[in-house]
Design an enzyme around this catalytic site. Structure first.
Site, short mmCIF file in Angstrom:
data_model
loop_
_atom_site.label_atom_id
_atom_site.label_comp_id
_atom_site.label_asym_id
_atom_site.label_seq_id
_atom_site.Cartn_x
_atom_site.Cartn_y
_atom_site.Cartn_z
N THR A 96 -51.97 -0.64 44.49
CA THR A 96 -52.94 0.46 44.45
C THR A 96 -52.21 1.74 44.81
O THR A 96 -51.75 1.90 45.94
CB THR A 96 -54.08 0.22 45.47
OG1 THR A 96 -54.69 -1.03 45.19
CG2 THR A 96 -55.11 1.34 45.40
N LYS A 171 -59.92 1.59 40.44
CA LYS A 171 -59.68 0.93 41.73
C LYS A 171 -60.13 1.85 42.88
O LYS A 171 -60.68 1.39 43.88
CB LYS A 171 -58.19 0.59 41.87
CG LYS A 171 -57.75 0.14 43.23
CD LYS A 171 -58.23 -1.23 43.64
CE LYS A 171 -57.90 -1.52 45.09
NZ LYS A 171 -57.99 -2.86 45.53
N LYS A 239 -54.98 4.13 53.36
CA LYS A 239 -54.11 4.62 52.27
C LYS A 239 -54.95 4.80 51.01
O LYS A 239 -54.90 5.82 50.34
CB LYS A 239 -52.99 3.60 52.01
CG LYS A 239 -52.27 3.81 50.68
CD LYS A 239 -51.39 2.63 50.29
CE LYS A 239 -52.11 1.37 49.92
NZ LYS A 239 -52.22 1.05 48.50
#
Ligand code: NAP
Length: 292
Positions: A96, A171, A239
């Site tokens: 990701t 995502k 993150k």
């Protein structure tokens, strides 16, 4: 059958490689910390000593490492994938990372005649082990179709979503849905517990109705049992939320709920809980409610 390369045998990568080997693919693996390759080697994987060597040996090179700078290093760094790649090969990045970094890497690979797909995953380490990951794929559709058997060995819901970087954008949408729902579960469990209702009973009573969710069914019982061991660590979630906040800022979209969850997770990090699972978000709510 095409030769596969796999870079990054962390929590996610290790079981994903095992599923590729089980499906009959020939896989060359590379991990920075060599001892994490043992299980794959025992299951028949070959090894390489750098991402460059993986790219030399494989037709399709899969990467799943931590963050944007790490994917950038693995691909463009010294002994990186770019040095070993040649025309017609495909890089599939399943980490990701930032959609913008993905687009930059796709351009750099394209200059060498190679293709790139961004294919981040959802479903956690349990989904990686079971081969049931949700995989959201960006890039050229014909390249996606050529790679479908590879995705099918690792996932169940495999969706082509558009051009380069769009898999990463989807995502980030996934991470908004997951984290805002997580906060709702934290608030509901805290209210149930303080009012004297057994949180497990509340979860049982609400899961089957309109409030049902993966977060409620999987993280809810862990919150109720005070089990804060990580499936997905707060640090990694943060993150992703930073990437989602940045993407929303770029598009001029206010995301107040996402901003709130990010701040509450920061409270967990300040309290030394960054390496706990994301269900530890409930501790931020408990601190606000002065609950021990
Ligand atoms: P992890 O267990 O921490 O593994 C990270 C892997 O990346 C390790 O193999 C690590 O190598 C490698 N790595 C990191 N930086 C590197 C660098 N600069 N050069 C070479 N190798 C590097 O993390 P994970 O949980 O597997 O997550 C990997 C990716 O999947 C992340 O982008 C994460 O957001 C995403 N993801 C995770 C989950 C989950 O539930 N865990 C779910 C969906 C998506 P070393 O072994 O040498 O450290």
């Amino acid at each position: 059958m095409k030769n596969l390369g796999f870079i990054g045998l962390g929590i996610m990568g290790r079981p994903m490689v095992m599923n590729l080997l089980k499906a009959g693919f020939s896989v060359t693996v590379y991990n920075r910390t060599a001892d994490k390759m043992k299980e794959a080697i025992n299951a028949g994987a070959r090894t390489a000593n750098s991402p460059q060597q993986v790219a030399e040996q494989a037709d399709i090179i899969i990467t799943i490492v931590t963050d944007s700078p790490d994917v950038n290093q693995v691909i463009t760094g010294k002994k990186g994938v770019l040095n070993g790649i040649s025309g017609g090969k495909i890089v599939i990045d399943m980490s990701t990372i930032s959609p913008a970094v993905t687009q930059k890497l796709a351009r750099e690979l394209s200059a060498k005649g190679a293709h790139m797909l961004d294919a981040p995953v959802s479903g956690g380490d349990s989904g990686a082990k079971a081969g049931t990951l949700a995989i959201m794929v960006g890039g050229e559709e014909k390249v996606f179709k050529a790679c479908l058997p590879v995705f099918e060995a690792m996932g169940k819901t495999i969706t082509y979503v558009g051009g380069h970087g769009m898999g990463q954008t989807v995502k980030l949408c996934n991470q908004i849905l997951v984290s805002v729902t997580n906060l709702a579960v934290c608030e509901a469990i805290t209210l149930a517990r303080k009012s004297g209702v057994d949180p497990h009973v509340m979860i049982q009573a609400t899961s089957g109705g309109a409030a049902g969710s993966w977060q409620l069914e999987n993280l809810g019982p862990k919150m109720a049992d005070r089990d804060f061991a990580p499936g997905f660590m707060i640090e990694l979630q943060q993150k992703d939320l930073k990437l989602a906040l940045e993407a929303a800022r770029t598009q001029n979209i206010p995301v107040p709920a996402l901003g709130l969850v990010h701040q509450l997770f920061m409270g967990c990090q300040a309290a030394g809980e960054g390496r706990e699972g994301t269900q530890a978000l409930i501790k931020s709510i408990e601190r606000l409610a002065a609950i021990q």
